[in-house]
Every structure is written in C-alpha cells, then in structure tokens.
Design a protein around this motif. Structure first.
Motif, PDB file in Angstrom:
ATOM      1  N   UNK A  38      -4.679   4.384   1.142  1.00 51.85           N
ATOM      2  CA  UNK A  38      -5.942   3.628   1.132  1.00 51.85           C
ATOM      3  C   UNK A  38      -6.768   3.980  -0.097  1.00 51.85           C
ATOM      4  N   UNK A  39      -6.816   5.283  -0.456  1.00 48.20           N
ATOM      5  CA  UNK A  39      -7.606   5.698  -1.611  1.00 48.20           C
ATOM      6  C   UNK A  39      -7.050   5.117  -2.904  1.00 48.20           C
ATOM      7  N   UNK A  40      -5.746   4.940  -2.938  1.00 46.32           N
ATOM      8  CA  UNK A  40      -5.101   4.444  -4.152  1.00 46.32           C
ATOM      9  C   UNK A  40      -5.188   2.925  -4.262  1.00 46.32           C
ATOM     10  N   UNK A  41      -4.837   2.226  -3.170  1.00 49.98           N
ATOM     11  CA  UNK A  41      -4.739   0.766  -3.223  1.00 49.98           C
ATOM     12  C   UNK A  41      -6.022   0.047  -2.785  1.00 49.98           C
ATOM     13  N   UNK A  42      -6.841   0.733  -2.008  1.00 48.35           N
ATOM     14  CA  UNK A  42      -8.110   0.129  -1.570  1.00 48.35           C
ATOM     15  C   UNK A  42      -9.205   1.156  -1.854  1.00 48.35           C
ATOM     16  N   UNK A  43      -9.595   1.297  -3.115  1.00 48.51           N
ATOM     17  CA  UNK A  43     -10.530   2.366  -3.497  1.00 48.51           C
ATOM     18  C   UNK A  43     -11.961   2.150  -2.995  1.00 48.51           C
ATOM     19  N   UNK A  44     -12.292   0.952  -2.580  1.00 52.72           N
ATOM     20  CA  UNK A  44     -13.654   0.711  -2.073  1.00 52.72           C
ATOM     21  C   UNK A  44     -13.848   1.506  -0.784  1.00 52.72           C
ATOM     22  N   UNK A  45     -14.814   2.436  -0.726  1.00 55.27           N
ATOM     23  CA  UNK A  45     -14.963   3.315   0.439  1.00 55.27           C
ATOM     24  C   UNK A  45     -15.338   2.551   1.725  1.00 55.27           C
ATOM     25  N   UNK A  46     -16.087   1.462   1.590  1.00 52.49           N
ATOM     26  CA  UNK A  46     -16.483   0.701   2.782  1.00 52.49           C
ATOM     27  C   UNK A  46     -15.258   0.061   3.427  1.00 52.49           C
ATOM     28  N   UNK A  47     -14.440  -0.622   2.610  1.00 53.72           N
ATOM     29  CA  UNK A  47     -13.253  -1.296   3.132  1.00 53.72           C
ATOM     30  C   UNK A  47     -12.223  -0.283   3.623  1.00 53.72           C
ATOM     31  N   UNK A  48     -12.019   0.784   2.837  1.00 53.88           N
ATOM     32  CA  UNK A  48     -11.013   1.779   3.216  1.00 53.88           C
ATOM     33  C   UNK A  48     -11.414   2.477   4.513  1.00 53.88           C
ATOM     34  N   UNK A  49     -12.672   2.892   4.621  1.00 56.64           N
ATOM     35  CA  UNK A  49     -13.128   3.551   5.841  1.00 56.64           C
ATOM     36  C   UNK A  49     -13.031   2.631   7.040  1.00 56.64           C
ATOM     37  N   UNK A  50     -13.329   1.358   6.834  1.00 53.00           N
ATOM     38  CA  UNK A  50     -13.278   0.396   7.944  1.00 53.00           C
ATOM     39  C   UNK A  50     -11.836   0.236   8.438  1.00 53.00           C
TER      40      UNK A  50
ATOM     41  N   UNK B 299       3.568  16.999  10.763  1.00 53.81           N
ATOM     42  CA  UNK B 299       3.806  15.559  10.890  1.00 53.81           C
ATOM     43  C   UNK B 299       2.488  14.779  10.885  1.00 53.81           C
ATOM     44  N   UNK B 300       1.538  15.280  11.660  1.00 53.88           N
ATOM     45  CA  UNK B 300       0.245  14.580  11.745  1.00 53.88           C
ATOM     46  C   UNK B 300      -0.462  14.607  10.399  1.00 53.88           C
ATOM     47  N   UNK B 301      -0.399  15.740   9.730  1.00 54.82           N
ATOM     48  CA  UNK B 301      -1.035  15.855   8.422  1.00 54.82           C
ATOM     49  C   UNK B 301      -0.383  14.901   7.434  1.00 54.82           C
ATOM     50  N   UNK B 302       0.985  14.859   7.464  1.00 49.65           N
ATOM     51  CA  UNK B 302       1.691  13.966   6.544  1.00 49.65           C
ATOM     52  C   UNK B 302       1.315  12.504   6.787  1.00 49.65           C
ATOM     53  N   UNK B 303       1.255  12.116   8.091  1.00 51.98           N
ATOM     54  CA  UNK B 303       0.914  10.723   8.417  1.00 51.98           C
ATOM     55  C   UNK B 303      -0.509  10.406   7.981  1.00 51.98           C
ATOM     56  N   UNK B 304      -1.433  11.285   8.364  1.00 52.71           N
ATOM     57  CA  UNK B 304      -2.841  11.046   8.037  1.00 52.71           C
ATOM     58  C   UNK B 304      -3.052  11.043   6.526  1.00 52.71           C
ATOM     59  N   UNK B 305      -2.459  12.062   5.856  1.00 50.59           N
ATOM     60  CA  UNK B 305      -2.619  12.126   4.414  1.00 50.59           C
ATOM     61  C   UNK B 305      -1.979  10.929   3.725  1.00 50.59           C
ATOM     62  N   UNK B 306      -0.847  10.487   4.307  1.00 53.59           N
ATOM     63  CA  UNK B 306      -0.150   9.337   3.721  1.00 53.59           C
ATOM     64  C   UNK B 306      -1.019   8.085   3.781  1.00 53.59           C
ATOM     65  N   UNK B 307      -1.611   7.854   4.962  1.00 56.48           N
ATOM     66  CA  UNK B 307      -2.466   6.665   5.116  1.00 56.48           C
ATOM     67  C   UNK B 307      -3.696   6.778   4.228  1.00 56.48           C
ATOM     68  N   UNK B 308      -4.313   7.973   4.238  1.00 55.85           N
ATOM     69  CA  UNK B 308      -5.535   8.172   3.448  1.00 55.85           C
ATOM     70  C   UNK B 308      -5.221   8.053   1.965  1.00 55.85           C
ATOM     71  N   UNK B 309      -4.108   8.647   1.537  1.00 54.25           N
ATOM     72  CA  UNK B 309      -3.733   8.571   0.131  1.00 54.25           C
ATOM     73  C   UNK B 309      -3.481   7.116  -0.291  1.00 54.25           C
TER      74      UNK B 309
ATOM     75  N   UNK C 210       1.002  -1.040  17.510  1.00 57.29           N
ATOM     76  CA  UNK C 210       1.646  -0.680  16.248  1.00 57.29           C
ATOM     77  C   UNK C 210       0.957  -1.469  15.126  1.00 57.29           C
ATOM     78  N   UNK C 211      -0.035  -0.833  14.503  1.00 62.10           N
ATOM     79  CA  UNK C 211      -0.799  -1.478  13.452  1.00 62.10           C
ATOM     80  C   UNK C 211      -0.336  -0.958  12.108  1.00 62.10           C
ATOM     81  N   UNK C 212       0.231  -1.838  11.285  1.00 52.04           N
ATOM     82  CA  UNK C 212       0.788  -1.424   9.998  1.00 52.04           C
ATOM     83  C   UNK C 212       0.082  -2.133   8.856  1.00 52.04           C
ATOM     84  N   UNK C 213      -0.015  -1.417   7.739  1.00 56.66           N
ATOM     85  CA  UNK C 213      -0.602  -1.978   6.523  1.00 56.66           C
ATOM     86  C   UNK C 213       0.514  -2.104   5.510  1.00 56.66           C
ATOM     87  N   UNK C 214       0.760  -3.309   5.060  1.00 54.51           N
ATOM     88  CA  UNK C 214       1.858  -3.569   4.127  1.00 54.51           C
ATOM     89  C   UNK C 214       1.703  -2.677   2.896  1.00 54.51           C
TER      90      UNK C 214
END
Length: 528
Positions: A372-384, A360-370, A398-402
């Motif tokens: 961010x990498x796809x829709x916000x490819x800039x590493x500075x903004x994505x990492x922030x 579950x944790x891997x799916x959530x983390x990978x989902x968010x990272x995937x 509960x912090x959500x990203x549309x």
C-alpha cells in the motif's frame, strides 16, 4: 407611558375636541337660524299690519293711537312678539307695549329704509333693550305715511338658544362618554391583539425575527389563507433566483412558485415533512407546517426548503466516519483474536509455533502495508483500504488487492473524500453481496490503476449478481434489495453523484448466481 394608555388618552382627547367643536358649531348655527327665522316672522307681521286699511285710515283721525294701540297689542300677543310699535313720519309712536311711551319718539334710528318705502330686518337697541326688528312702511295713496316695527328682544332669543344648547350639551356629554368607552375598548383590544407588547418591543422582535430568518440556511416561505406570501427570507430568494430588491411579500405563491402544496396544508391543517420538491432543476427537501392561531384555526402555512445535495454531503461525511470506525474496530477485534491465539501457544509451551505464527502475521501485515505504501502512497486512501482489509478478515471474507494495482498518479485536485466515498461504498456493497450468496468461498477483489488519462477503480465479487429487472434501478436513491439495513439504497446513488461530479462514468457487468463487477473511470483532468 404604555401604548394602550396613550391610545385611550389620545382617542379621548380627540373625541372631546370633536364634541366641543360640534357644540360650538351647532350653537352658532342654531342662533343664526333662530335670528333669521325671528327676523322673517317679524318682517312678515310688520308687512301684514302695514297693509291693514283700518291702520292706514287711523293716521287721519284726531286720535290715531286710540285706534292703532288696541289692534297692535292684540296682534302682538297673538304672534308672541316683544313689541309692535307703529309711528308716523315724524317717528311719533301710536302704539307701544308700554302705553306711557305712546306719543314719544321712536328709539333706535333704523327707520330710514322704511321711510324710503323698503321693508327691512335690523338689529338695534330701543327702550326695551337690544332687539331684532322687522320694519315695514305704511303706504296711503302711494305715499309713506308711517312705519310698523315688530321686534323680539335679543335676550329672548338668547334664552331660546340656551334651552337648545342644554340639549346639545347633554347630547355632547353622551357622545363623550360613549367615545371614552369605545376608546377604552379599542385600546384593550389592541393591547390584547399585540399580546401586551409595547411598540419598542414589537420593533425589537421584528428585527430579531428578521435576523433569525436570515441566519437560517434553509429557505423559508410563509403564506396566509389566501395564498399570499407573508414571509420570505434571503435564502429563499437565492433558491428562487430572485434578487433581494424584488419584493415577493404580498404576491400569490402560485405566481412565484408552482405546486408548493402550501394551500393544501392550509386546507387540511396537516403537516408534511421531508417531501422532495423540484425547483429550477434542483431537488429540495420541503417541510410544510400549518400556522394556527390561539383558537386552533389555520391562518396560514410555512415551508422550509433545503437542498438535497447538502444532506447528501452530510451522508458522505457520516459514511467516511463510519468506515473509519469500522476499520478500527475490525483491526482491534482481529488483533485481539491473534493475541489470544499467541497467548494460547505460549501457555501450551509451543514456542516454535508461536514464533512461526508471529513471523507469518508480521510478513502478511508488512507485505500489505509495504504494498500500500508503495503503490498507494496517499495516506488517506491507503489507511482506508487497510481498514477494509481488517474488516474483511473479521467477516471471513477473502478480500484481495490486485498486485498490479497502482494509484500513485492521483491529481491533487481530485477530492480524496470523493474517492473514499466511491471505493468504500463499492467495497461495502460487495461485502454485503458475498455475505448473502450462500457460498463457502466469499471473495471480493479490488483493482486500482492510474495508467493513462483516467483513474480506474474496479471492484469484483462472487455474490448472487443483479437480476435483470433490478439492473436499471440500482442507482436510484432509496432503491435496495436489502431488507434489514435501514441505510440501504443510498450507497450507489452517492457513488454515481460523486463520479458525475468528477466527470467520470460507472458501469457494471453481472451474471445471476456468479457475481458482479463495477468499473469506474475518472478523468485525471476533471473531464476537460
């Protein structure tokens, strides 16, 4: 040779030279005046004697000397003359201080003017030595029958001059001693005034001071008690928009810059720190400090000026660093909690639950990272943003990203630091708002889109909203509704400045008790 020694020797030599010139000049003047006075006296006595009837009549007696000699000697002793000699047309003496010389010819050869009927003053050498003489003709029935010569020896005149010269010499010595004392006091005073420094050291210190002032990025302006500028560096020239070739030193500060309050600092002797000051439409932070002498008396004031925007940029950099640090700390703390949970499941033998937890944790983390990498490819903004996700998890928010967010087409000329400042401060404010709402659900949502000609940033929270009387002041620097945060009142002000610098706009909508939505629009072309 040290400066005060040079000064003392130089002043001493000057005083001695002036004293010598004074003595020489005064001696010559005295000698000239004394000769003139003696000559006039001798001439007056000679003229008086030549007009005496008994003297004139004695020339026609059998023994003129017997009549003339007693009269001449009596007068000589009364007037203090060295000699009174009376002679006839043949220059034969009828009187002389030395009776043995009566009947002999007069010596000196200076009777020519008298025999022509003119009175005269002359210098010549007679039997008694060099003398100053007054010559007057003796008339009888309109004819010159003889001459009267009244004289003073040059040695007597020199002796009188010598007596006066001694007094002059003593006076000159007194002047010299006084001058030496004064020169010593002046040299010691100058030495004390310049703290015992030599001219070379003063010149070096001046150059050093100038270099230090020019190396300072702050504008420096100093004034004296009259408000006249004494020091101004190159940075201050730039702040005032005054070319360096225009001399400001010596001008009144009020004529150059109004409302500096430097004269107020001079009067009160109280320093002022970090006071906002407007110069040509820009805001500066001014420090005003009084200048004291060694007695503690205020002799001026100095002001340092620094552009407030420079401090704002520094605050931005610190905010970025703090945000990155908080993100890392949150991630560390969150993963530490998850590792403890995983360790507990393994110790209890709940291997299936542990595997499901990891998946579950891997799916959530990978989902968010995937995402961010796809829709916000800039590493500075994505990492922030990923750091903010971890921070929200730690704060139980509960912090959500549309999922419709997209920040792919972000022009390279738009500063990533500016975007981090804008997004970070809006998210931080939203976190603070929901933590104070007293609700069980604490929600913050982020929406980013690059569709169209603008970058859109939207941050929504379910906090308590913004009161109507506060809505107009939320972008003012220093204004805050928070009591505990010492850095409060800066975030939204920085956000607004960054947005304006990028040519964008910021708006917000709020409902008291329900929450607030901030919307930022930044043109991709820089507002052109």
């Amino acid at each position: 040779m040290r400066l005060h020694t040079k000064l003392m020797l130089g002043l001493s030599f000057l005083i001695m030279l002036m004293g010598g010139i004074f003595e020489f000049t005064y001696k010559n003047i005295m000698e000239s005046n004394l000769k003139h006075e003696k000559g006039k006296n001798a001439l007056a006595v000679a003229q008086s004697i030549s007009n005496m009837p008994n003297i004139q009549e004695a020339f026609y007696t059998k023994d003129p000397a017997s009549i003339i000699q007693p009269i001449a000697e009596k007068i000589r002793k009364q007037v203090g003359a060295e000699f009174i000699v009376i002679g006839n047309r043949n220059e034969i003496r009828y009187s002389h201080p030395n009776p043995n010389r009566i009947g002999h010819r007069m010596v000196g050869g200076d009777n020519e003017a008298a025999f022509k009927g003119k009175s005269a003053i002359s210098e010549s050498t007679g039997t008694l030595g060099p003398s100053l003489r007054g010559k007057a003709p003796i008339f009888y029935q309109g004819k010159v029958i003889g001459v009267v010569s009244v004289g003073y020896l040059q040695t007597d005149i020199a002796e009188e001059v010598s007596k006066v010269q001694k007094r002059i010499f003593m006076t000159t010595i007194g002047i010299l001693l006084g001058g030496l004392l004064i020169s010593l006091l002046i040299s010691l005073h100058i030495k004390k005034a310049i703290f015992g420094l030599e001219p070379e050291e003063i010149a070096w210190m001046y150059q050093e001071k100038h270099a230090i002032l020019e190396s300072i990025h702050e504008g420096i302006i100093a004034v004296d008690t009259k408000g006249l500028i004494t020091v101004v560096n190159e940075t201050a020239h730039k702040i005032l928009h005054v070319p360096n070739d225009i001399l400001l030193r010596g001008k009144r500060i009020d004529d150059v810059l109004e409302n500096t309050r430097l004269l107020d600092v001079v009067k009160t002797g109280q320093a002022e720190y970090d006071r906002e000051f407007m110069i040509l439409g820009e805001v500066y932070l001014a420090n005003r400090i009084p200048i004291f002498d060694k007695r503690g008396v205020v002799i001026g004031a100095v002001a340092s000026l620094r552009n407030k925007n420079d401090l704002s940029y520094l605050l931005q950099e610190l905010s970025h660093v703090k945000a990155y640090a908080e993100g890392l700390r949150a991630q560390t703390h969150e993963y530490s909690n998850r590792l403890y949970t995983l360790l507990g499941l393994i110790q209890l033998g709940s291997y299936k639950e542990a595997i499901d937890f990891i998946s579950k944790e891997v799916d959530v983390a990978q989902g968010i990272i995937h995402f961010l990498m796809k829709e916000i490819p800039d590493p500075i903004l994505a990492g922030f943003i990923l750091g903010k996700v971890s921070l929200a998890s730690e704060l139980k928010i509960d912090f959500s990203i549309d999922r419709d967010s997209s920040f792919i087409d972000v022009p390279a000329e738009i500063s990533r630091d500016s975007l981090v400042t804008i997004i970070g401060n809006l998210i931080n404010n939203a976190f603070d708002a929901v933590r104070e709402n007293g609700k069980e659900e604490k929600k913050v949502a982020l929406f980013l889109t690059d569709l169209g000609k603008e970058l859109i940033i939207e941050v929504e929270d379910n906090g308590n909203g913004i009161a109507k009387d506060e809505a107009k002041r939320i972008f003012q620097e220093g204004y805050t509704t928070k009591n505990k945060n010492t850095n409060a009142g800066i975030g939204l002000c920085l956000v607004q400045k960054e947005i304006h610098a990028l040519g964008g706009t910021i708006t917000f909508s709020t409902n008291e008790g329900e929450g607030t939505v901030f919307t930022v629009a930044i043109p991709k072309n820089g507002g052109i």
